[in-house]
Design a protein around this motif. Structure first.
Motif, PDB file in Angstrom:
ATOM      1  N   PRO A 284       0.791  -1.237   0.000  1.00 40.69           N
ATOM      2  CA  PRO A 284       0.000   0.000   0.000  1.00 40.69           C
ATOM      3  C   PRO A 284       0.819   1.280   0.000  1.00 40.69           C
ATOM      4  CG  PRO A 284       0.086  -0.907   2.210  1.00 40.69           C
ATOM      5  CD  PRO A 284       0.818  -1.883   1.328  1.00 40.69           C
ATOM      6  N   PHE A 285       2.121   1.185  -0.203  1.00 32.79           N
ATOM      7  CA  PHE A 285       2.960   2.382  -0.162  1.00 32.79           C
ATOM      8  C   PHE A 285       3.562   2.706  -1.528  1.00 32.79           C
ATOM      9  CE2 PHE A 285       3.182   0.284   4.006  1.00 32.79           C
ATOM     10  CZ  PHE A 285       2.584   1.275   4.783  1.00 32.79           C
ATOM     11  N   TRP A 286       3.394   1.835  -2.504  1.00 30.03           N
ATOM     12  CA  TRP A 286       3.773   2.142  -3.879  1.00 30.03           C
ATOM     13  C   TRP A 286       2.546   2.582  -4.644  1.00 30.03           C
ATOM     14  CZ3 TRP A 286       7.169  -2.745  -5.160  1.00 30.03           C
ATOM     15  CH2 TRP A 286       8.399  -2.608  -4.513  1.00 30.03           C
ATOM     16  N   ARG A 287       2.746   3.372  -5.690  1.00 24.86           N
ATOM     17  CA  ARG A 287       1.609   3.847  -6.491  1.00 24.86           C
ATOM     18  C   ARG A 287       1.163   2.746  -7.437  1.00 24.86           C
ATOM     19  NH1 ARG A 287       4.845   8.671  -6.870  1.00 24.86           N
ATOM     20  NH2 ARG A 287       4.078  10.265  -5.445  1.00 24.86           N
ATOM     21  N   TYR A 291      -2.412   0.796  -3.496  1.00 26.73           N
ATOM     22  CA  TYR A 291      -2.395   2.212  -3.135  1.00 26.73           C
ATOM     23  C   TYR A 291      -3.603   2.934  -3.717  1.00 26.73           C
ATOM     24  CZ  TYR A 291      -0.808   7.073  -3.103  1.00 26.73           C
ATOM     25  OH  TYR A 291      -0.719   8.429  -2.937  1.00 26.73           O
ATOM     26  N   ARG A 292      -3.941   2.635  -4.982  1.00 25.44           N
ATOM     27  CA  ARG A 292      -5.116   3.265  -5.586  1.00 25.44           C
ATOM     28  C   ARG A 292      -6.394   2.872  -4.852  1.00 25.44           C
ATOM     29  NH1 ARG A 292      -2.365   7.113  -7.976  1.00 25.44           N
ATOM     30  NH2 ARG A 292      -0.864   6.318  -9.505  1.00 25.44           N
ATOM     31  N   LEU A 294      -6.599   2.043  -1.700  1.00 20.67           N
ATOM     32  CA  LEU A 294      -6.585   2.738  -0.415  1.00 20.67           C
ATOM     33  C   LEU A 294      -7.007   4.188  -0.575  1.00 20.67           C
ATOM     34  CD1 LEU A 294      -5.927   2.473   2.591  1.00 20.67           C
ATOM     35  CD2 LEU A 294      -3.559   3.110   2.053  1.00 20.67           C
ATOM     36  N   GLU A 295      -6.570   4.832  -1.655  1.00 19.37           N
ATOM     37  CA  GLU A 295      -7.015   6.208  -1.914  1.00 19.37           C
ATOM     38  C   GLU A 295      -8.535   6.273  -2.064  1.00 19.37           C
ATOM     39  OE1 GLU A 295      -3.655   8.864  -4.139  1.00 19.37           O
ATOM     40  OE2 GLU A 295      -4.812   7.476  -5.375  1.00 19.37           O
ATOM     41  N   ARG A 304      -0.270   9.623  -0.347  1.00 18.76           N
ATOM     42  CA  ARG A 304       1.097   9.547   0.178  1.00 18.76           C
ATOM     43  C   ARG A 304       1.760  10.920   0.230  1.00 18.76           C
ATOM     44  NH1 ARG A 304       5.025   5.630  -2.889  1.00 18.76           N
ATOM     45  NH2 ARG A 304       5.455   7.544  -4.036  1.00 18.76           N
ATOM     46  N   TYR A 337       0.723   6.796   8.615  1.00 15.88           N
ATOM     47  CA  TYR A 337       0.896   6.180   7.289  1.00 15.88           C
ATOM     48  C   TYR A 337       2.273   6.515   6.720  1.00 15.88           C
ATOM     49  CZ  TYR A 337       0.137   5.246   2.323  1.00 15.88           C
ATOM     50  OH  TYR A 337       0.261   4.788   1.038  1.00 15.88           O
ATOM     51  N   HIS A 341       5.245   3.964   5.915  1.00  8.98           N
ATOM     52  CA  HIS A 341       5.825   3.938   4.569  1.00  8.98           C
ATOM     53  C   HIS A 341       7.349   3.859   4.628  1.00  8.98           C
ATOM     54  CE1 HIS A 341       7.115   5.142   0.631  1.00  8.98           C
ATOM     55  NE2 HIS A 341       7.471   6.341   1.034  1.00  8.98           N
TER      56      HIS A 341
END
Length: 401
Positions: A284-287, A291-292, A294-295, A304, A337, A341
């Motif tokens: 969840p820390f890379w784009r 991650y999307r 989670l956004e 982030r 967060y 990260h």
């Protein structure tokens, strides 16, 4: 990828045939949705940005428009005009290159370079009816398949990990590489079919070099117009869902085949490739996909960047950072967060080095160390560049918290 953006030398008014509507996005911000009836493309602008575009008149120059909007920085006005001009929203505009770099940003260090990009709406329309049952009536059978694979993984996990030692001398790459490429395209097809199923129409696919490694991608320009949040999350995680199907099928076939047979070894490598994609995309820390998603769950864009800003705001002398905006996420959660990260990034680098040291040990100490340090170096470089990009956006105020 940030390419030189063309900007009109002499501006013109917006086209009168554009279909314009206004909406409030999931974060409570007012947006303007512009649909081009000539090609069906949909573009989204912040309401204040579209109000600037409405000020354009025939014969007006970029300097005149910037002077009419003193509250907006000229580079941002130039970038906005360039976006609208590239989309063809103005009346008969002649384009020239941007003078002195106005309206574009130069980045010496990039994570990826776009090699090519193509529209895939026709492919999406053809494939979506075939793949739609995976999101509907076949969900329960697929869930049973995944549970069976997890149960077998718990039973044969030690043997599976021990068999990875064959990879340094693996002889069947000619048969395996096409399967790996097909499974990779299957992942992207998952995003494409889910987006088309839930109403998105502006889809493009392409090839990039991510840290000099070729990769494919799918870009859904109008995914934000999908009304329900759970559907947007489903689009973000559809690739992982399709990868899980590949992993389950390959792993179960590996369990059923004879040890060290051709099918057994090929299924091992294919399932490992799917498992690596699942883990990397859910990080969840890379784009990436996780991650999307989670956004979307948090209802925050550039999560982030905002988290890094909240963390940097704790440093002495950081009072000049741009003020915050209401987005429904507590500042303490953003700081947590950002801290996770940093810790997870360091752990990822160390884990990658240790994994390749064990995996390549049979290939010799020298080559094993080169592979381990090379893989860990690529992961570290990726994380450093992403963190540097977050910090740059934080300090320039492009995404205030």
């Amino acid at each position: 990828m940030n390419l030189p953006t063309p900007v009109p030398h002499a501006l013109s008014a917006l086209r009168e045939d554009l279909e314009i509507s206004f909406q409030v996005d999931r974060a409570g911000r007012h947006e303007c949705v512009v649909r081009d009836p000539r090609n069906g493309n949909v573009y989204c602008f912040p309401r204040k940005a579209f109000d600037i575009l409405r000020l354009t008149r025939a014969g007006m120059t970029l300097a005149d428009l910037s002077a009419a909007v003193p509250a907006a920085a000229p580079p941002k006005v130039a970038a906005l005009v360039a976006k609208a001009a590239a989309a063809g929203l103005f009346d008969d505009v002649a384009h020239v290159a941007v003078a002195n770099g106005a309206g574009r940003r130069r980045h010496l260090l990039r994570l990826f370079w776009v090699i090519g990009e193509w529209p895939v709406e026709r492919l999406a329309r053809r494939c979506t009816p075939l793949l739609a049952p995976l999101f509907g009536v076949l969900r329960i059978p697929v869930a049973c398949l995944l549970l069976a694979a997890l149960a077998m993984l718990a039973w044969h996990g030690a043997r599976y990990v021990d068999m990875l030692k064959i990879l340094p001398g693996y002889p069947w790459w000619g048969q395996t590489v096409p399967l790996l490429l097909a499974s990779y395209l299957w992942h992207e097809l998952g995003h494409l079919s889910a987006a088309c199923l839930y109403g998105a129409r502006q889809a493009r696919a392409g090839v990039v070099l991510y840290l000099l490694v070729p990769a494919a991608f799918v870009r859904i320009d109008d995914v934000h117009l999908i009304a329900q949040r759970r559907q947007r999350v489903a689009v973000a995680l559809a690739g992982v869902y399709f990868d899980a199907i590949v992993f389950a099928l390959a792993f179960l076939l590996w369990c059923a085949s004879q040890n060290f047979s051709v099918i057994n070894q090929v299924c091992l490598v294919v399932s490992l490739g799917a498992a690596v994609r699942i883990g990397a995309n859910l990080f969840p820390f890379w784009r990436m996909d996780g991650y999307r998603a989670l956004e979307e769950l948090c209802g925050v864009r550039k999560l982030r960047v905002r988290a890094v800003q909240a963390l940097l705001a704790l440093l002495p002398g950081a009072r000049w950072l741009p003020p915050g905006r209401r987005h429904g996420v507590p500042r303490a959660a953003l700081i947590g967060y950002a801290a996770l990260h940093l810790l997870a990034s360091l752990s990822m680098v160390l884990w990658t080095h240790q994994f390749f040291m064990q995996l390549m040990g049979a290939a010799g100490a020298g080559w094993g160390r080169v592979a381990a340090f090379g893989a860990a170096g690529l992961v570290a470089l990726s994380l450093v560049l992403q963190t540097a990009s977050d910090a740059r956006q934080t300090y320039t105020g492009r995404a205030p918290c």
